[in-house]
Design a protein around this motif. Structure first.
Motif, PDB file in Angstrom:
ATOM      1  N   ALA A 198     -33.468  50.864  12.950  1.00 60.18           N
ATOM      2  CA  ALA A 198     -33.401  49.740  13.888  1.00 60.18           C
ATOM      3  C   ALA A 198     -32.138  49.827  14.743  1.00 60.18           C
ATOM      4  O   ALA A 198     -32.170  49.592  15.957  1.00 60.18           O
ATOM      5  N   LEU A 199     -31.029  50.174  14.130  1.00 61.98           N
ATOM      6  CA  LEU A 199     -29.763  50.282  14.853  1.00 61.98           C
ATOM      7  C   LEU A 199     -29.804  51.387  15.909  1.00 61.98           C
ATOM      8  O   LEU A 199     -29.149  51.289  16.949  1.00 61.98           O
ATOM      9  N   LEU A 200     -30.561  52.445  15.634  1.00 61.41           N
ATOM     10  CA  LEU A 200     -30.611  53.593  16.532  1.00 61.41           C
ATOM     11  C   LEU A 200     -31.670  53.455  17.617  1.00 61.41           C
ATOM     12  O   LEU A 200     -31.820  54.334  18.458  1.00 61.41           O
ATOM     13  N   SER A 201     -32.417  52.369  17.583  1.00 57.81           N
ATOM     14  CA  SER A 201     -33.394  52.123  18.631  1.00 57.81           C
ATOM     15  C   SER A 201     -32.676  51.791  19.929  1.00 57.81           C
ATOM     16  O   SER A 201     -31.566  51.253  19.934  1.00 57.81           O
ATOM     17  N   ARG A 253     -38.004  33.685   4.313  1.00 55.49           N
ATOM     18  CA  ARG A 253     -37.679  33.759   5.736  1.00 55.49           C
ATOM     19  C   ARG A 253     -38.923  34.076   6.560  1.00 55.49           C
ATOM     20  O   ARG A 253     -39.683  34.991   6.226  1.00 55.49           O
ATOM     21  N   PRO A 254     -39.142  33.359   7.641  1.00 55.45           N
ATOM     22  CA  PRO A 254     -40.283  33.670   8.507  1.00 55.45           C
ATOM     23  C   PRO A 254     -40.154  35.071   9.089  1.00 55.45           C
ATOM     24  O   PRO A 254     -39.054  35.633   9.154  1.00 55.45           O
ATOM     25  N   ALA A 255     -41.254  35.619   9.526  1.00 53.30           N
ATOM     26  CA  ALA A 255     -41.224  36.969  10.091  1.00 53.30           C
ATOM     27  C   ALA A 255     -40.325  37.033  11.315  1.00 53.30           C
ATOM     28  O   ALA A 255     -39.670  38.049  11.548  1.00 53.30           O
ATOM     29  N   GLU A 256     -40.271  35.975  12.084  1.00 56.19           N
ATOM     30  CA  GLU A 256     -39.441  35.954  13.279  1.00 56.19           C
ATOM     31  C   GLU A 256     -38.892  34.559  13.493  1.00 56.19           C
ATOM     32  O   GLU A 256     -39.428  33.568  12.998  1.00 56.19           O
ATOM     33  N   GLY A 257     -37.800  34.494  14.247  1.00 56.30           N
ATOM     34  CA  GLY A 257     -37.270  33.203  14.642  1.00 56.30           C
ATOM     35  C   GLY A 257     -36.287  32.618  13.657  1.00 56.30           C
ATOM     36  O   GLY A 257     -35.635  33.321  12.880  1.00 56.30           O
ATOM     37  N   ASP A 258     -36.183  31.302  13.677  1.00 56.15           N
ATOM     38  CA  ASP A 258     -35.209  30.555  12.891  1.00 56.15           C
ATOM     39  C   ASP A 258     -35.396  30.828  11.396  1.00 56.15           C
ATOM     40  O   ASP A 258     -36.463  30.551  10.841  1.00 56.15           O
ATOM     41  N   PRO A 259     -34.366  31.357  10.701  1.00 60.39           N
ATOM     42  CA  PRO A 259     -34.519  31.651   9.272  1.00 60.39           C
ATOM     43  C   PRO A 259     -34.661  30.411   8.401  1.00 60.39           C
ATOM     44  O   PRO A 259     -35.061  30.521   7.240  1.00 60.39           O
ATOM     45  N   THR A 260     -34.369  29.235   8.954  1.00 65.38           N
ATOM     46  CA  THR A 260     -34.472  28.014   8.163  1.00 65.38           C
ATOM     47  C   THR A 260     -35.785  27.279   8.386  1.00 65.38           C
ATOM     48  O   THR A 260     -35.981  26.188   7.842  1.00 65.38           O
ATOM     49  N   SER A 261     -36.690  27.856   9.188  1.00 65.90           N
ATOM     50  CA  SER A 261     -37.905  27.120   9.563  1.00 65.90           C
ATOM     51  C   SER A 261     -38.992  27.176   8.492  1.00 65.90           C
ATOM     52  O   SER A 261     -40.011  26.504   8.625  1.00 65.90           O
ATOM     53  N   GLN A 275     -33.399  41.240  15.690  1.00 58.12           N
ATOM     54  CA  GLN A 275     -34.518  41.122  16.628  1.00 58.12           C
ATOM     55  C   GLN A 275     -35.234  42.458  16.815  1.00 58.12           C
ATOM     56  O   GLN A 275     -36.459  42.491  17.002  1.00 58.12           O
ATOM     57  N   THR A 276     -34.488  43.561  16.736  1.00 57.62           N
ATOM     58  CA  THR A 276     -35.132  44.871  16.805  1.00 57.62           C
ATOM     59  C   THR A 276     -36.024  45.090  15.594  1.00 57.62           C
ATOM     60  O   THR A 276     -37.133  45.628  15.709  1.00 57.62           O
ATOM     61  N   ALA A 304     -39.214  43.259  16.048  1.00 55.10           N
ATOM     62  CA  ALA A 304     -40.100  43.974  16.965  1.00 55.10           C
ATOM     63  C   ALA A 304     -40.680  45.220  16.309  1.00 55.10           C
ATOM     64  O   ALA A 304     -41.863  45.546  16.486  1.00 55.10           O
ATOM     65  N   ALA A 305     -39.852  45.943  15.534  1.00 56.43           N
ATOM     66  CA  ALA A 305     -40.320  47.159  14.867  1.00 56.43           C
ATOM     67  C   ALA A 305     -41.429  46.837  13.867  1.00 56.43           C
ATOM     68  O   ALA A 305     -42.381  47.608  13.713  1.00 56.43           O
ATOM     69  N   ARG A 306     -41.310  45.711  13.193  1.00 56.31           N
ATOM     70  CA  ARG A 306     -42.362  45.288  12.270  1.00 56.31           C
ATOM     71  C   ARG A 306     -43.666  45.033  13.025  1.00 56.31           C
ATOM     72  O   ARG A 306     -44.744  45.411  12.569  1.00 56.31           O
TER      73      ARG A 306
END
Length: 475
Positions: A126-129, A268-276, A435-436, A439-441
């Motif tokens: 992910a870091l190297l993307s 944790r949700p797949a995306e977005g706010d980790p507290t949602s 966020q990468t 997206a990779a997921r």
């Protein structure tokens, strides 16, 4: 020609250019001989180096990113997961005839992917993307999806998630690797054994891998036993409120972070706010939250050089651990952290403690007040641990090392250091990299939908190519 000479930076300033030079040396030259013992953890060293570049807003040339990605993929194990370095698995030809799905052994022991290397490998990818990577489709046309979706190209998601499930023990804990050992009574004369310790580190890493690859009850791969894992971590809280390696052991700030972060990642949700997420695993995974907060708060103490820097004075530290408001407000105090009772200050303990509190705070379980002492804690890192050649040391006066240098940057970034990227404490990487990963997921899961089977097969073939004798991948 200007006659102005550069002015020295204040002792409590973060010198980004100096740190970038340090990480450039670590990434592109031979490490000191003291790192020889870390050969099996080269994936971790590489991840910290690249992640530090990312946090410091440094730039790695595209050609280097491509070479580094090839190195990471060359460490992928055909049975799932990654090894710590390219010398820690057998050549690809050895795996011919080995059915990892059915566990039918025909060629002997399969070699050992390990759970920590797998986490660092996925983070590295992910870091190297880059923002332009995989942006062009066939015939030079632009693809419609987020270009970051190509970050996990070549990762065998299903095999890794199946392998991860095999690492979980009956008590809910996770091991480090799976090995086949001789057993005359077992089918084929061998049986799998989960190796490595049972502690909070592997619980955290397992929850991270699961989240990064989109594992869970909705997945096409059987999920890990989440309830058993939460119960195991629940039993790890000790009498003093902290978390230990496992039940009945000594509490430690690093293990507290692993337990706290794992509980967030599991819900944790797949995306977005980790507290949602509506599933509050903190309520089930932490037996005594007030005691945990008190224990984390007690890790801060007033740093006194005359005691801390005397090798024979460790026993005295217990008399200087109390910090009062007058200590913080008077003069220019330095506040250090210890990760265990009656231990000296250590730069990585700053990270373990402040990150734990940050995660709890955003879920509504924090101390409920602004940390007015952070400037004194920040000065401790920058004045006592920041090294003149770049990086951070473990203790005042010591040499910098990759582990403590990265976690010190992580501590500063998690508290909003202005010259660093926005940081996510639970994953220990920048928010951009999170966020990468999201997206990779999506890129991996896109192959599960209608019309995506060919694309998915192409991704898996790219990963398998790393293990063919003719693969043009060099580590």
């Amino acid at each position: 020609m200007s006659t102005d000479t550069p002015q020295p930076q204040p002792a409590d300033a973060l010198d980004n250019s100096r740190h970038l030079r340090y990480w450039q040396r670590c990434l592109r030259t031979l490490l000191p001989h003291q790192y020889t013992a870390n050969d099996s953890t080269r994936m971790m060293l590489g991840c910290f180096c690249v992640a530090a570049f990312d946090v410091l807003k440094g730039v790695i040339p595209p050609s280097d990113r491509t070479a580094f990605r090839s190195w990471v993929l060359a460490c992928q194990h055909p049975g799932g997961g990654f090894v710590g370095g390219p010398t820690h698995a057998y050549p690809g030809s050895v795996y011919a005839g080995y059915d990892f799905g059915e566990k039918k052994v025909e060629t002997g022991a399969p070699g050992e992917a390990n759970i920590a290397a797998t986490l660092f490998a996925l983070q590295l990818l992910a870091l190297l993307s880059t923002s332009t990577e995989q942006s062009e489709g066939e015939g030079g046309g632009k693809r419609s999806e987020d270009p970051r979706e190509g970050a996990f190209l070549g990762v065998n998601r299903n095999a890794t998630l199946r392998w991860l499930r095999r690492l979980q023990r009956e008590d809910g804990s996770f091991g480090e690797y799976v090995a086949d050992v001789p057993d005359p009574k077992a089918p084929g004369g061998r049986r799998p054994v989960v190796g490595g310790g049972a502690d909070m580190r592997y619980c955290y890493i397992a929850s991270m891998i699961r989240w990064m690859l989109g594992g869970g009850p909705h997945s096409d791969v059987p999920d890990i036993k989440v309830d058993a894992l939460v119960r195991y971590m629940h039993r790890g809280q000790t009498y003093d409120g902290g978390f230990a390696e496992s039940s009945t052991h000594e509490s430690h700030a690093g293990y507290a972070f692993c337990a706290i972060a794992a509980l967030e990642m599991l819900s944790r949700p797949a995306e977005g706010d980790p507290t949602s997420s509506g599933d509050d695993l903190f309520a089930r995974g932490i037996a005594d939250r007030p005691a945990l907060l008190r224990w984390l708060g007690a890790r801060t103490f007033l740093y006194r050089p005359e005691i801390e820097e005397d090798d024979d004075a460790e026993w005295q530290e217990s008399i200087v651990t109390e910090v009062t408001p007058s200590d913080i407000c008077s003069g220019s105090p330095l506040l250090g952290f210890n990760g265990r009772c009656n231990k000296h200050a250590d730069s990585c303990y700053t990270w373990w403690t402040v990150a734990s509190l940050a995660i709890l705070e955003r879920h509504g379980y924090g101390l409920g007040e602004e940390d007015s002492a952070w400037p004194a804690k920040r000065r401790f890192l920058l004045e006592k641990m920041q090294h003149h050649i770049g990086g951070f040391s473990k203790i005042p006066g010591g040499p910098p090392d990759i582990y403590h240098a990265y976690l010190s940057l992580a501590a500063l970034a998690s508290q909003g250091e202005s010259s660093l990227k926005t940081f996510d404490p639970a994953t220990c990487i920048s928010q951009d990299t999170v966020q990468t990963i999201e997206a990779a997921r999506r890129g991996l899961l896109r192959g599960l939908g209608e019309g995506g089977q060919k694309r998915r097969a192409d991704l898996l073939e790219l990963g398998k190519a790393c293990w063919k004798k003719t693969a043009a991948v060099k580590a």
